[in-house]
Design a protein around this motif. Structure first.
Motif, PDB file in Angstrom:
ATOM      1  N   ASN A   2     -56.709  -6.464   0.371  1.00 24.81           N
ATOM      2  CA  ASN A   2     -55.312  -5.897   0.744  1.00 24.81           C
ATOM      3  C   ASN A   2     -54.295  -6.870   0.768  1.00 24.81           C
ATOM      4  OD1 ASN A   2     -56.103  -2.694   1.228  1.00 24.81           O
ATOM      5  ND2 ASN A   2     -57.589  -4.076   2.253  1.00 24.81           N
ATOM      6  N   THR A   3     -54.335  -8.120   1.244  1.00 31.47           N
ATOM      7  CA  THR A   3     -53.496  -9.056   1.227  1.00 31.47           C
ATOM      8  C   THR A   3     -53.025  -9.544   0.029  1.00 31.47           C
ATOM      9  OG1 THR A   3     -54.325 -10.019   3.473  1.00 31.47           O
ATOM     10  CG2 THR A   3     -52.632 -11.369   2.253  1.00 31.47           C
ATOM     11  N   LEU A   4     -53.815  -9.525  -0.947  1.00 33.41           N
ATOM     12  CA  LEU A   4     -53.596  -9.831  -2.337  1.00 33.41           C
ATOM     13  C   LEU A   4     -52.751  -8.696  -2.816  1.00 33.41           C
ATOM     14  CD1 LEU A   4     -57.003 -11.482  -3.492  1.00 33.41           C
ATOM     15  CD2 LEU A   4     -54.877 -12.520  -3.329  1.00 33.41           C
ATOM     16  N   VAL A   5     -53.263  -7.684  -2.867  1.00 32.10           N
ATOM     17  CA  VAL A   5     -52.185  -6.343  -3.164  1.00 32.10           C
ATOM     18  C   VAL A   5     -51.008  -6.505  -2.715  1.00 32.10           C
ATOM     19  CG1 VAL A   5     -52.243  -3.885  -2.982  1.00 32.10           C
ATOM     20  CG2 VAL A   5     -54.422  -4.842  -3.490  1.00 32.10           C
ATOM     21  N   ASN A   6     -50.788  -6.780  -1.401  1.00 33.28           N
ATOM     22  CA  ASN A   6     -49.422  -6.766  -0.812  1.00 33.28           C
ATOM     23  C   ASN A   6     -48.772  -7.765  -1.628  1.00 33.28           C
ATOM     24  OD1 ASN A   6     -50.159  -4.688   0.678  1.00 33.28           O
ATOM     25  ND2 ASN A   6     -50.670  -6.045   2.540  1.00 33.28           N
ATOM     26  N   GLN A   7     -49.266  -9.007  -1.731  1.00 35.53           N
ATOM     27  CA  GLN A   7     -48.784 -10.104  -2.318  1.00 35.53           C
ATOM     28  C   GLN A   7     -48.184  -9.661  -3.760  1.00 35.53           C
ATOM     29  OE1 GLN A   7     -47.995 -13.007  -0.501  1.00 35.53           O
ATOM     30  NE2 GLN A   7     -46.502 -13.763  -2.292  1.00 35.53           N
ATOM     31  N   SER A  52     -44.654  -9.524 -14.087  1.00 35.35           N
ATOM     32  CA  SER A  52     -44.079 -10.731 -13.447  1.00 35.35           C
ATOM     33  C   SER A  52     -45.332 -11.732 -12.968  1.00 35.35           C
ATOM     34  CB  SER A  52     -43.290 -10.477 -12.107  1.00 35.35           C
ATOM     35  OG  SER A  52     -43.973 -10.155 -11.037  1.00 35.35           O
ATOM     36  N   ALA A  53     -44.996 -12.925 -12.729  1.00 34.83           N
ATOM     37  CA  ALA A  53     -46.032 -13.836 -12.497  1.00 34.83           C
ATOM     38  C   ALA A  53     -46.841 -13.165 -11.152  1.00 34.83           C
ATOM     39  CB  ALA A  53     -45.221 -15.219 -11.887  1.00 34.83           C
ATOM     40  N   GLY A  54     -46.195 -12.355 -10.311  1.00 38.59           N
ATOM     41  CA  GLY A  54     -46.996 -11.971  -8.926  1.00 38.59           C
ATOM     42  C   GLY A  54     -48.023 -10.932  -9.334  1.00 38.59           C
ATOM     43  N   ALA A  55     -48.086 -10.354 -10.717  1.00 44.20           N
ATOM     44  CA  ALA A  55     -49.146  -9.836 -11.123  1.00 44.20           C
ATOM     45  C   ALA A  55     -50.526 -10.410 -11.135  1.00 44.20           C
ATOM     46  CB  ALA A  55     -48.844  -8.967 -12.493  1.00 44.20           C
ATOM     47  N   LEU A  56     -50.496 -11.628 -11.339  1.00 50.54           N
ATOM     48  CA  LEU A  56     -51.623 -12.203 -11.372  1.00 50.54           C
ATOM     49  C   LEU A  56     -52.311 -12.194 -10.041  1.00 50.54           C
ATOM     50  CD1 LEU A  56     -50.317 -15.554 -13.139  1.00 50.54           C
ATOM     51  CD2 LEU A  56     -51.737 -13.818 -13.965  1.00 50.54           C
ATOM     52  N   TRP A  57     -51.989 -11.730  -8.872  1.00 54.69           N
ATOM     53  CA  TRP A  57     -52.712 -11.763  -7.826  1.00 54.69           C
ATOM     54  C   TRP A  57     -53.326 -10.411  -7.785  1.00 54.69           C
ATOM     55  CZ3 TRP A  57     -52.445 -15.500  -4.034  1.00 54.69           C
ATOM     56  CH2 TRP A  57     -51.318 -16.055  -4.144  1.00 54.69           C
ATOM     57  N   MET A  58     -53.185  -9.355  -8.913  1.00 56.21           N
ATOM     58  CA  MET A  58     -54.047  -8.377  -9.010  1.00 56.21           C
ATOM     59  C   MET A  58     -55.367  -8.555  -9.501  1.00 56.21           C
ATOM     60  SD  MET A  58     -52.530  -5.850  -7.259  1.00 56.21           S
ATOM     61  CE  MET A  58     -53.564  -4.530  -7.756  1.00 56.21           C
ATOM     62  N   PRO A  59     -55.633  -9.334 -10.516  1.00 58.22           N
ATOM     63  CA  PRO A  59     -56.966  -9.536 -10.825  1.00 58.22           C
ATOM     64  C   PRO A  59     -57.873 -10.135  -9.750  1.00 58.22           C
ATOM     65  CG  PRO A  59     -55.629 -10.190 -12.537  1.00 58.22           C
ATOM     66  CD  PRO A  59     -54.693  -9.769 -11.431  1.00 58.22           C
ATOM     67  N   ALA A  60     -57.261 -11.214  -8.884  1.00 56.40           N
ATOM     68  CA  ALA A  60     -58.025 -11.571  -8.121  1.00 56.40           C
ATOM     69  C   ALA A  60     -58.446 -10.374  -6.824  1.00 56.40           C
ATOM     70  CB  ALA A  60     -57.262 -12.546  -7.303  1.00 56.40           C
ATOM     71  N   ALA A  61     -57.389  -9.577  -6.546  1.00 56.68           N
ATOM     72  CA  ALA A  61     -57.615  -8.320  -5.842  1.00 56.68           C
ATOM     73  C   ALA A  61     -59.048  -7.587  -6.108  1.00 56.68           C
ATOM     74  CB  ALA A  61     -56.366  -7.406  -5.583  1.00 56.68           C
ATOM     75  N   ALA A  62     -58.952  -7.293  -7.468  1.00 60.99           N
ATOM     76  CA  ALA A  62     -59.735  -6.390  -8.293  1.00 60.99           C
ATOM     77  C   ALA A  62     -61.205  -7.008  -8.088  1.00 60.99           C
ATOM     78  CB  ALA A  62     -59.428  -6.128  -9.739  1.00 60.99           C
ATOM     79  N   CYS A  63     -61.227  -8.413  -8.269  1.00 56.68           N
ATOM     80  CA  CYS A  63     -62.554  -9.200  -8.180  1.00 56.68           C
ATOM     81  C   CYS A  63     -63.005  -8.937  -6.694  1.00 56.68           C
ATOM     82  CB  CYS A  63     -62.214 -10.529  -8.440  1.00 56.68           C
ATOM     83  SG  CYS A  63     -62.192 -10.928 -10.205  1.00 56.68           S
ATOM     84  N   CYS A  64     -62.216  -8.895  -5.635  1.00 59.37           N
ATOM     85  CA  CYS A  64     -62.525  -8.984  -4.227  1.00 59.37           C
ATOM     86  C   CYS A  64     -62.983  -7.580  -4.159  1.00 59.37           C
ATOM     87  CB  CYS A  64     -61.561  -9.319  -3.497  1.00 59.37           C
ATOM     88  SG  CYS A  64     -60.793 -10.900  -3.149  1.00 59.37           S
TER      89      CYS A  64
END
Length: 348
Positions: free
Chosen positions: A104-109, A167-179
């Motif tokens: 959830n922290t990654l999604v919020n980021q 945006s570059a911030g979307a790169l947090w979402m693949p990490a969130a999906a993996c988690c």
């Protein structure tokens, strides 16, 4: 002796197993659908609070609220089973890190700069990742799931490469999906003696404690946020509905039908997020975004759907893993645990 043994083997199947097999898939699908719809709202909330609540503080207070919501149902049971949770401390810690603290922290980021609809489409790759983790756990993936994985990855690559507002911030979402996929895969390995609500309470508590250092840093660097109806009400939603209710429903779904089949229902999320972001945030959907959505959904339907590579119509089979043990597809029901002091109706 032979007659008694035969009676012992066949009586439970006629009295209890068949009704449970008939009801479990329907209940599992309903629980997965409930969790998916509620989580769609949490992605919209993450985007809606991007300019008022810092991501780490958003996650921290979400889990504090969720912990308070679950405590009346799981705290006492967790205390009674504390010796079991100490025995499985590494498992609980990993599940808490992936499913509570990190995801959830990654999604919020990501929500700081990424439209909610784009976040929902990237998260649509989670079911394929769940299938990959199933394979790493000893389950055959097959050509169909591998093809689906490649197709979904192509959709995500097109989305990230310019097929939608990015945006570059979307790169947090693949990490969130993996988690999230890793957490869902871990649920299949939850020790049977751990009660469902107690497990939920313990992971929420552990995840909240893991967020304390990050919360302290966020307060020191960014300062706190001003409580108002526009911040408190969304936090109550993500704490009670998206955390306590949705995680309980998802854990129940994975316990009944497995991570891969529950992931099939998860395909609804991009559609729900797109509709909610359009209705609540006024985000628009372009043709290129619809193309990305179609590719990702086609990939996850192909990759995480019922296996056709030699699997029976009933939906699963056993295959040996690397150590020679029998590994089951998640479609198969979990063998009944020996009757003991633990109640059979204690939760997920």
């Amino acid at each position: 002796m032979t007659a008694v043994a035969h009676q012992t083997r066949t009586a439970p199947a006629a009295g209890t197993t068949r009704p449970r097999r008939g009801a479990a898939p329907l209940l599992g699908v309903a629980c997965a659908a409930l969790a998916t719809v509620v989580w769609s709202g949490s992605l919209v909330t993450a985007r809606g609070l991007h300019d008022s609540v810092p991501p780490v503080q958003h996650a921290f207070w979400r889990w504090v609220i969720a912990l308070l919501a679950v405590a009346p149902f799981g705290a006492r049971q967790a205390w009674r089973q504390r010796h079991l949770f100490r025995r499985h401390a590494r498992y609980v810690l990993l599940a808490s890190l992936l499913g509570v603290a990190a995801y959830n922290t990654l999604v919020n980021q990501a929500g700081l700069t990424t439209p909610a609809a784009t976040m929902g489409m990237i998260m649509a790759a989670s079911p394929v990742l769940m299938a990959v983790f199933e394979r790493l756990g000893g389950v055959r993936l097959g050509a169909r799931r591998t093809s689906g994985l490649l197709l979904a990855c192509a959709g995500v690559a097109l989305l990230v490469g310019g097929g939608a507002d990015f945006s570059a911030g979307a790169l947090w979402m693949p990490a969130a999906a993996c988690c999230f996929a890793g957490y869902s895969a871990l649920l299949r390995r939850r020790p049977a003696e751990l009660g469902g609500t107690a497990f939920l309470f313990t992971t929420f508590l552990t995840g909240t404690v893991l967020l304390v250092p990050a919360q302290a840093v966020s307060l020191a660097v960014q300062g706190g946020f001003r409580p108002s109806p526009g911040t408190v009400l969304p936090l109550l939603y993500v704490g009670v509905a998206s955390s306590a209710l949705a995680f309980f429903a998802w854990n129940k779904a994975v316990a009944l039908i497995g991570a891969t089949r529950a992931g099939i229902v998860y395909y609804l999320q991009p559609v729900c997020v797109a509709l909610l972001s359009w209705a609540v945030l006024g985000e628009h959907t372009s043709r290129s975004r619809l193309l990305c959505l179609a590719l990702i959904l086609a990939g996850v339907v192909l990759g995480a759907g019922p296996a056709a590579d030699g699997a029976s119509a009933g939906g699963g089979r056993h295959t040996p893993d690397r150590r020679g043990r029998r590994a089951a597809y998640p479609e198969l029901p979990t063998p009944a645990a020996p009757v003991g002091p633990r109640s059979r109706g204690d939760g997920v």
